[in-house]
Design a protein around this motif. Sequence first.
Motif, short mmCIF file in Angstrom:
data_model
loop_
_atom_site.label_atom_id
_atom_site.label_comp_id
_atom_site.label_asym_id
_atom_site.label_seq_id
_atom_site.Cartn_x
_atom_site.Cartn_y
_atom_site.Cartn_z
N LYS A 129 10.69 16.49 6.49
CA LYS A 129 12.06 16.78 6.04
C LYS A 129 12.97 16.90 7.28
O LYS A 129 12.71 17.70 8.18
CB LYS A 129 12.07 18.11 5.27
N HIS A 160 11.85 25.92 -1.64
CA HIS A 160 11.70 26.56 -0.31
C HIS A 160 10.92 27.84 -0.58
O HIS A 160 11.49 28.92 -0.71
CB HIS A 160 13.06 26.87 0.31
N HIS A 166 20.16 15.99 -2.30
CA HIS A 166 21.56 16.39 -2.58
C HIS A 166 22.47 15.19 -2.86
O HIS A 166 22.81 14.95 -3.99
CB HIS A 166 22.13 17.29 -1.49
N ASP A 172 16.02 24.07 -5.35
CA ASP A 172 16.60 24.49 -4.07
C ASP A 172 17.00 25.96 -4.10
O ASP A 172 18.03 26.34 -3.56
CB ASP A 172 17.82 23.62 -3.72
N HIS A 200 12.27 20.25 -4.98
CA HIS A 200 13.00 20.80 -3.82
C HIS A 200 12.86 22.32 -3.82
O HIS A 200 13.76 23.05 -4.26
CB HIS A 200 14.48 20.38 -3.86
ZN LIG Z 1 17.05 22.86 0.47
#
Ligand SMILES: [Zn+2]
Length: 442
Positions: A209, A87, A270, A343, A85
Motif C-alpha cells: 500500500k 486498518h 478512494h 476504512d 479497506h
Molecule cells: Zn485507509
Amino acid sequence: MKNSGIKLSALALACSLALSANAATTLFTNVDIFNGTEDKLYEDHHVLVVDNKITKISKDEIKSADATVIDGQGKTMIPGLIDMHSHLCLQEGMLVGRDDYDQMAMGARTYVSLQQYLDQGFTTARDAGCNVLGIAKAINKGLMDGPRIYPSGGFLSQTGGHADTGSFNDQPGRVDDLERHGFGYIVDGKTEVRRAARQNLRAGATQIKVMAGGGVASEFDPVHMTQMSVEELEAAVEVAKDYGTYVTVHAYHDRSVNRAIDAGVRSIEHNFLVSEDTIKRMKKEGVALSAQAAMSLKAFANPESITFFSPDQQDKASKVYEGALQMFKWAKKHELLIVTGGDMFGPAYNTTQAENMTYMQKAGFTPFEIMKMGTSNAAEVLSWSGGMNPYKYGSLGKIEAGAYADLILIEGNPLEDIEVLNQYEEKFQLIMKDGKIYKNTL
Ligand SMILES: [Zn+2]
C-alpha cells in the motif's frame, strides 16, 4: 531397525488418526444459496463441508454418514463477507497514537475489532496499512479467532505524505513512535521505497500500500497534493511484481490516480475526486476501484461529528463528500471492477463495516451489485496477490465446490433487502469461518 520401523508405523497411524479427527464434516440441508456471482438464489439446496472446504452442493439429498447435520430451515446462505479497506491496528484516527502509542494496548484493541468483524460476518479483511502482520500470522496458526487477513504491512509514504505522522519540528530521516512500531515507512527515493516494500513482504504482506496523494485524516498533506514520483511508484510496483503481487494506492484525484496507473498500480483506494476520463481509463486497463461509501457519504457529510478531526480535516472531508457521489455514478456507468471497505479506525468512528456496504445503496448500487462487491469481486482482487496469497488453495467469496467454508446463514434475503446486513446480531444465525462455526443461534 525393527524397533524404529514399529515406531514409524505407530507414528503414521497416530498421524492418520489425527487427520481423520480433524476432518470435521458438516452437512447443511435446505438452504437458499447466493453463490457470490449470480443475481438469484438456488433454493432448497444441500451443502457439504469437509474440514475447511465446501466439497459438494446439490439440489438432491447428500448422504454423509459421519456428518453433523444442520437443518438450514430455508435460510439464505451467503459467502463470508470481505472488507477490502481495513486498518485493524489503527484506532481513533491516524494521529492519535503518535503521542501515547503502546503496542500491547493496540494489539488488545485490535482483537476487539477482529471479533466485531466476525460478528458482522466479515470472514476476510484486506488491511490497507498498519502493522497487523504478526496478528495475521497468529490467526493463521489458530492461536486466536479473527477474519482471514490480507495485510499490507506498514504504509509507504513520502516525507509530508498521507502517512507522515511526525511532529512539526521533526528533521528529515527521523523515525517517529508509530513508524518504530511498523505503522508505516517514510520513504523518499527509489532505494528507500524498495527497502520498505521488501521489509513488508518479507514479514508476510500480501500486497503493498502506497500513499500516492493527499488525504483527510492527516496533518501535512492537502487533498489536492500528488505524492510519490513516477520512479518511486515504479520501484514499489517492481518489488511487488518480483514477489508475484500488486500495489494498491491511496489516491483521490486525476493527477495522482493517473500517475499511479502509469507506474503499473492495479488498485485505487478512494478515487473520490477523479474525472470521467480517468474512470474510463481504469475500466480499459482493468484497474480496480476500492470504494468507501459510509466514509464519503455519511461521515464526511457531517465531518463535525468526527470528534478527532481538526477544522482543517473537516474542511478536507467536505470537499471529498461533494466529489464522491458523482464518481460513484461514473464508476457504475462504466462497470468498473468495484470492491468496498469501511476504512474505519475502530469503534470511535461509530460506523460498522456492514454499514459501509449498505451505504453503497446511497451511492446508487443495487443489492446484488453490493453483495458482489463484498464477495466475489473482492476475492478477485485478493487473488492478485498471487504467490503471496496465504489462501490460494480454494476460492473465497463464493459458495461453490472447492471454496473455503466461509459462510453465513441469514434470516432474510440480502438481494431483496441489503439492510439485513445491518441486523447481523439477530439475522445472521450461523457464521462459519474455515469450516469452524463461530456463531450458531439456529
Ligand atoms: Zn485507509
